[in-house]
Design a protein around this motif. Structure first.
Motif, PDB file in Angstrom:
ATOM      1  N   TYR A 300       0.849  -1.197   0.000  1.00 59.46           N
ATOM      2  CA  TYR A 300       0.000   0.000   0.000  1.00 59.46           C
ATOM      3  C   TYR A 300       0.881   1.241   0.000  1.00 59.46           C
ATOM      4  N   SER A 318       5.838  13.086   7.634  1.00 59.84           N
ATOM      5  CA  SER A 318       5.129  11.826   7.825  1.00 59.84           C
ATOM      6  C   SER A 318       4.257  11.876   9.060  1.00 59.84           C
ATOM      7  N   GLU A 319       3.169  11.151   9.006  1.00 57.68           N
ATOM      8  CA  GLU A 319       2.436  10.831  10.224  1.00 57.68           C
ATOM      9  C   GLU A 319       2.644   9.328  10.383  1.00 57.68           C
ATOM     10  N   TYR A 329      -1.612  -2.109   7.394  1.00 57.14           N
ATOM     11  CA  TYR A 329      -2.848  -2.225   6.641  1.00 57.14           C
ATOM     12  C   TYR A 329      -3.058  -3.706   6.299  1.00 57.14           C
ATOM     13  N   TYR A 335       0.832   1.420   6.312  1.00 58.97           N
ATOM     14  CA  TYR A 335      -0.403   2.164   6.156  1.00 58.97           C
ATOM     15  C   TYR A 335      -0.112   3.556   5.580  1.00 58.97           C
ATOM     16  N   ALA A 336      -0.969   3.999   4.691  1.00 60.23           N
ATOM     17  CA  ALA A 336      -0.815   5.353   4.135  1.00 60.23           C
ATOM     18  C   ALA A 336      -1.562   6.340   5.014  1.00 60.23           C
ATOM     19  N   THR A 337      -0.857   7.312   5.523  1.00 65.38           N
ATOM     20  CA  THR A 337      -1.489   8.321   6.367  1.00 65.38           C
ATOM     21  C   THR A 337      -1.462   9.706   5.732  1.00 65.38           C
ATOM     22  N   ILE A 338      -0.789   9.829   4.613  1.00 66.18           N
ATOM     23  CA  ILE A 338      -0.827  11.082   3.863  1.00 66.18           C
ATOM     24  C   ILE A 338      -1.266  10.742   2.443  1.00 66.18           C
ATOM     25  N   TYR A 375       3.708  22.089   4.734  1.00 63.63           N
ATOM     26  CA  TYR A 375       4.654  21.092   5.247  1.00 63.63           C
ATOM     27  C   TYR A 375       5.837  20.944   4.285  1.00 63.63           C
TER      28      TYR A 375
ATOM     29  N   ASP B  26     -11.505  -1.572   5.865  1.00 64.34           N
ATOM     30  CA  ASP B  26     -10.410  -0.593   5.840  1.00 64.34           C
ATOM     31  C   ASP B  26     -10.935   0.817   5.879  1.00 64.34           C
ATOM     32  N   LYS B  29     -11.408   2.233   9.261  1.00 62.71           N
ATOM     33  CA  LYS B  29     -10.231   2.548  10.062  1.00 62.71           C
ATOM     34  C   LYS B  29      -9.776   3.978   9.802  1.00 62.71           C
ATOM     35  N   GLY B  30     -10.115   4.522   8.635  1.00 63.52           N
ATOM     36  CA  GLY B  30      -9.704   5.914   8.357  1.00 63.52           C
ATOM     37  C   GLY B  30      -8.339   5.946   7.723  1.00 63.52           C
ATOM     38  N   THR B  31      -8.270   6.188   6.402  1.00 66.47           N
ATOM     39  CA  THR B  31      -6.988   6.140   5.726  1.00 66.47           C
ATOM     40  C   THR B  31      -6.191   7.415   5.898  1.00 66.47           C
ATOM     41  N   LEU B  32      -6.824   8.468   6.298  1.00 67.36           N
ATOM     42  CA  LEU B  32      -6.103   9.720   6.452  1.00 67.36           C
ATOM     43  C   LEU B  32      -6.315  10.260   7.854  1.00 67.36           C
ATOM     44  N   VAL B  33      -5.349  11.019   8.284  1.00 71.28           N
ATOM     45  CA  VAL B  33      -5.498  11.629   9.595  1.00 71.28           C
ATOM     46  C   VAL B  33      -5.535  13.129   9.414  1.00 71.28           C
ATOM     47  N   GLU B  35      -4.600  16.955   9.357  1.00 69.60           N
ATOM     48  CA  GLU B  35      -3.353  17.620   8.984  1.00 69.60           C
ATOM     49  C   GLU B  35      -2.439  17.834  10.149  1.00 69.60           C
ATOM     50  N   SER B  37      -1.748  16.159  12.546  1.00 68.65           N
ATOM     51  CA  SER B  37      -1.056  14.989  13.044  1.00 68.65           C
ATOM     52  C   SER B  37       0.191  14.712  12.238  1.00 68.65           C
ATOM     53  N   ILE B  38       0.340  15.359  11.112  1.00 65.38           N
ATOM     54  CA  ILE B  38       1.527  15.171  10.290  1.00 65.38           C
ATOM     55  C   ILE B  38       2.704  15.813  11.000  1.00 65.38           C
TER      56      ILE B  38
END
Lengths: 378, 203
Positions: A300, A318-319, A329, A335-338, A375, B26, B29-33, B35, B37-38
């Protein structure tokens, strides 16, 4: 005579886009943007290992790097990314980690279409995000490509160049173009004729087709006054299911090639480097753990590498989601967070001066794209 | 009335449950957080050797015939802005001072930037990369503060501009000894070129 009969494609190809048309473009763009498509799925955990994550070592025992370049206490860099590391030291390169387009199905076919199309899902658009951005910036140009990548397709024609070569022919250009022109009609014939004129102007120059040479050529073109604003280069063979290697090996070799491509862009751009941004794009990352054949499978999230004079301060953005089982994932992938679309959007905003909300709606066809500009470019 | 209200509540509740249940796991679960939190991780990399990396004044001199045998010339110089729209060359210098040309290599000596902000003499002293060609043109690259910074305005880092054989340039007559004047033009930005005036004497 068909196209495939006289065209031989290597694993690399170059597309230059959007030469500002004199008298048409109101304001010249603020810079130039280059996208390096890393096809096959670049392994972000190899390229930028999270050396500070306690779970990394056990996941990557067979392919763990013995001597990564230490970017900071948490992240390293593959030793083959030497030039990139020097750019980071100079403040001209950054990394976005644990990022992806929001695509989780792990198909090359769909993933590559989606990373170029940038729509709501794979195959949902017939144009590409970069092409739509150039449309918005009112940067049309003469148009022809014998193989225009989706990412550059917009509703307007884009100026395009691809160094075609006919095997066994010492002077292919003129007769080749004449053949193609005769095989087409009306607007297409005109377009091919325009290519013929351009090729003749280049006085039989032998433009090599390996990605490094293409990158230097692209940089030189983009550095000329009134030259193209965007370029796209493809680098293949990142799909290392077996014998991926660690510091040395197949994946490292591709990263070394990527590093050379970035260096070549820098050399070609010259003074224009200060107004440039280069970003990598890959359809997905790879599994966190190693498979039974010393490689990794489709995953992913991966990383995005950004370089160019438009970056003022190097950083890793990054987060970090973590590599523990519960953090992966489907218990297998980073896991992709951005959302990487937001990174692409930030680069478009920086180079083309377009508003983020406009980019979100008209380029990425969503109203919900987060803005990560600050950022990357603050 | 109350029964109807309760039925409504049940209905809404059922709808919510069924909608939630139909989402792939999936997506719950939330794929993005958010801003904020970056995180930005600073970079600790340091260049071990300055020559290992690209310098902003890297320049390809192979395209030019460099004059490395003419000896020594000392020049007074001043760089001025030449405005595109009017063709006017401003009366006030961006920088002026002295430089030395020795065997083709240009070295900036005492000089002063007038642009304020971040400008100081260390930029030209340490980073300038200029050479003299056999035709008497200066070619290469220098840091260049192109804007005057007033109090309260944000200071800016220099541009890096390339001197090539500009069509307006008047080369140095290398064979002359005293009072040799020259002009070295440089493209800077869409608003103005730069002109370096030189008055040189052989040493």
């Amino acid at each position: 005579m068909t196209r495939r009969e006289f065209l031989k494609l290597t694993g690399a190809s170059l597309f230059l886009s959007a030469a500002p048309v004199s008298g048409f473009t109101k304001d010249l763009p603020q810079g130039n943007i280059s996208v390096i498509l890393l096809q096959g799925g670049m392994d972000g955990l190899t390229a930028v290992p999270p050396i500070g994550d306690p779970a990394l070592a056990s996941l990557r025992q067979e392919i763990g790097l013995s001597n990564p370049i230490k970017v900071n206490p948490f992240f390293g860099l593959h030793p083959k990314l030497q030039h990139f590391s020097k750019l980071m030291a100079r403040g001209e390169a950054s990394i976005v980690h644990a990022t992806s387009f929001p695509y989780t199905k792990r198909s090359h076919f769909e993933g590559q279409n989606y990373m170029q199309g940038g729509g709501s899902s794979p195959f949902s658009t017939t144009t590409g995000w970069l092409g739509r951005a150039l449309d918005l910036a009112l940067l049309p140009g003469r148009a022809l490509s014998l193989e225009l990548p989706l990412i550059l397709r917009g509703s307007l024609n884009v100026d395009n160049f691809y160094p075609a070569r006919v095997n066994g022919s010492s002077k292919p250009e003129k007769w080749l173009i004449e053949q193609i022109t005769m095989a087409h009609q009306a607007e297409e014939a005109k377009a091919f004729q325009a290519v013929g004129d351009k090729v003749a102007d280049q006085a039989r120059s032998n433009i090599p087709r390996d990605p490094v040479s293409l990158a230097k050529y692209a940089g030189e073109q983009m550095s000329t006054k009134g030259g193209p604003v965007a370029s796209v280069i493809r680098v293949n063979q990142f799909d290392t299911h077996a014998l991926q290697g660690a510091d040395e090996g197949s994946h490292g070799d591709r990263l070394e090639l990527l590093d050379e491509v970035i260096k070549a862009y820098r050399e070609g751009l010259g003074d224009a480097w200060d107004q440039s941004i280069i970003l990598t794009l890959t359809e997905f990352g790879r599994t966190a753990s190693v498979n039974g054949t010393g490689g990794t499978d489709h995953g992913y999230a991966s990383v995005g590498l950004l370089a160019g004079g438009l970056i003022d301060n190097s950083r890793v953005i990054s987060e970090w989601p973590g590599l523990a089982d519960a953090d992966l994932y489907e218990e297998r992938d980073l896991y992709a967070t951005i959302d990487y679309r937001s990174v692409c959007a930030a680069c478009i905003e920086r180079v083309l001066g377009l508003d983020h909300d406009l980019i979100s709606q008209k380029v990425f066809l969503t109203s919900k794209l987060k803005r990560t500009y600050d950022y990357i470019f603050s | 009335m109350i029964k109807a209200f309760l039925y409504c509540l049940c209905f809404i509740s059922l709808i919510s449950t069924s909608v939630t249940a139909s989402l792939p796991s999936d997506q719950t679960k939330g794929t993005l957080v958010k801003e904020d939190s970056i995180r930005i991780y600073e970079v600790d990399l340091v260049l071990e050797n300055a020559t290992d990396a690209f310098s902003k004044t890297d320049f390809d001199f192979s395209l030019y015939d460099i004059n490395d045998t003419h000896g020594q010339m000392r020049c007074g110089f001043g760089i001025y802005r030449a405005i595109y729209e009017t063709g006017v060359i401003e009366d006030w210098a961006l920088v002026n001072g002295d430089l030395l040309i020795q065997d083709g290599l240009v070295k900036f000596l005492n000089h002063r930037w007038r642009t304020r902000g971040l400008s100081n003499s260390s930029y030209l002293t340490k980073e300038a990369n200029l050479k003299l060609t056999k035709e008497g043109y200066m070619v290469g690259k220098i840091p260049y503060f192109h804007l005057f910074v007033d109090e309260g305005e944000p200071p800016m880092l220099p541009l890096y501009v390339s001197f090539k054989e500009h069509k307006n340039s008047k080369p140095i007559a290398i064979n002359s000894s005293i009072g040799v004047s020259a002009e070295m033009w440089v493209e800077v930005d869409g608003w103005a070129d730069g002109v370096m005036y030189l008055l040189c004497n052989k040493v």
